[in-house]
Design a protein around this motif. Sequence first.
Motif, PDB file in Angstrom:
ATOM      1  N   ARG A 198      -8.841   3.359   6.812  1.00 42.45           N
ATOM      2  CA  ARG A 198      -7.205   4.237   6.662  1.00 42.45           C
ATOM      3  C   ARG A 198      -6.672   3.615   5.112  1.00 42.45           C
ATOM      4  NH1 ARG A 198      -7.490   2.081  11.747  1.00 42.45           N
ATOM      5  NH2 ARG A 198      -6.655   0.798  11.414  1.00 42.45           N
ATOM      6  N   GLN A 199      -7.404   1.930   4.657  1.00 43.78           N
ATOM      7  CA  GLN A 199      -6.702   1.554   3.680  1.00 43.78           C
ATOM      8  C   GLN A 199      -7.123   2.055   2.514  1.00 43.78           C
ATOM      9  OE1 GLN A 199      -8.562  -1.675   2.227  1.00 43.78           O
ATOM     10  NE2 GLN A 199      -6.949  -2.810   1.244  1.00 43.78           N
ATOM     11  N   GLY A 200      -8.654   2.754   2.571  1.00 42.70           N
ATOM     12  CA  GLY A 200      -9.330   3.542   1.347  1.00 42.70           C
ATOM     13  C   GLY A 200      -8.816   4.843   1.042  1.00 42.70           C
ATOM     14  N   LEU A 201      -8.282   5.654   2.230  1.00 46.98           N
ATOM     15  CA  LEU A 201      -7.548   7.058   1.948  1.00 46.98           C
ATOM     16  C   LEU A 201      -6.622   6.441   0.969  1.00 46.98           C
ATOM     17  CD1 LEU A 201      -8.594   8.795   5.826  1.00 46.98           C
ATOM     18  CD2 LEU A 201      -8.802   9.376   3.045  1.00 46.98           C
ATOM     19  N   HIS A 202      -5.375   5.529   1.774  1.00 52.28           N
ATOM     20  CA  HIS A 202      -3.823   5.120   0.691  1.00 52.28           C
ATOM     21  C   HIS A 202      -4.408   4.604  -0.191  1.00 52.28           C
ATOM     22  CE1 HIS A 202      -1.854   5.585   4.028  1.00 52.28           C
ATOM     23  NE2 HIS A 202      -2.459   5.225   4.720  1.00 52.28           N
TER      24      HIS A 202
END
Length: 346
Positions: A198-202
């Motif tokens: 999730r963090q990586g996508l943002h």
Amino acid sequence: MSRIEVFLDRLPGETRGVIARDGRFTHLLIDRDDDVAAHRLGARSVGRVVEAAPTLKGAFVDLGVGAPLAFLSLKGTDRVTVGEKLEVAVTAEPRGGKGPAVRRIGPGEGAPRLLAPGPDVAASLAVLAPGVAPVTGIVAIDAGREAEAEGLQKGQTFADTGLDLMLERTRALVAVDLDLGRGVGVGAGASARARANRQGLHLAARGIGLRRWAGLVAIDLIGVGHDGAAVLAEARAAFGDDEVVYGPVSRFGVLQLSLPWRRTPLEELMQDAAGRRRMAHRAQDGVRSLARALLSDTASPRLVLRCTPEEADLARPLVAALGARAALQADTHMAAGAHLIEDVRP
């Protein structure tokens, strides 16, 4: 609600605009005095069709500023004829040796020429961050430098989740590799992988925007067996839906999407084909250092920028525009890109 900060660094030769959300840079806008105004995003021109390209489903258009020519995409039954005059607007700036992409507004008259430049940095900031007053001065100079340095990085790690993020652009696509750092990935549970994804996508969305990249994007997620619907929902929250096309998450854990091109990629703007910083930008770096010194040291009667003779030739008119306290000294002993600011007192 995210905290938005806007910075405006307006100097002789170049203006920079920076946007940060929750302390992380998301946009870096750069306008230079030597830019081709007809190639800037949003610029309107009268163009003349010089070549039809049916295999590319478009046509090449002369905007009156020489090569590279602009490209006009044609859809469905749209047609143009060689020699036809059109009013067009730039929808994507030049990249990879290609000219700008344009859309047809209507018929044009007269010689190919610029009708109206695209929005400048200040106007673009007002659209991207409405109602937020830009910070100027030393803080803006530093923000522009830090945003550029981050935008030219390939990878970053984040201690809070152990995320190891790598962004790379090839001729074909933008590759995003999400991984867990050394010592974190071994035995990490599903919740830890999901949190890092999730963090990586943002962060990938932010990094791609900061670098001004677009086109096909392939994101290699951490692990396999993902909840495709949940990943797509998070990707939409990160990248948005404005002309973004999403593909499904593959069984190998890869998400593909397509982003519309808008601006010249940051590395193409700042570096030559060999990856070296362009001479004009090295000269501008010196001017920016001198401008910052003038703002931070208001007591010295005169400050001198020392740089290579080649950089000095480009920097001279820009230094003169900084005022009577600014001076320039060409020095054959200085290395390319090295700058020294000296305090000159009577």
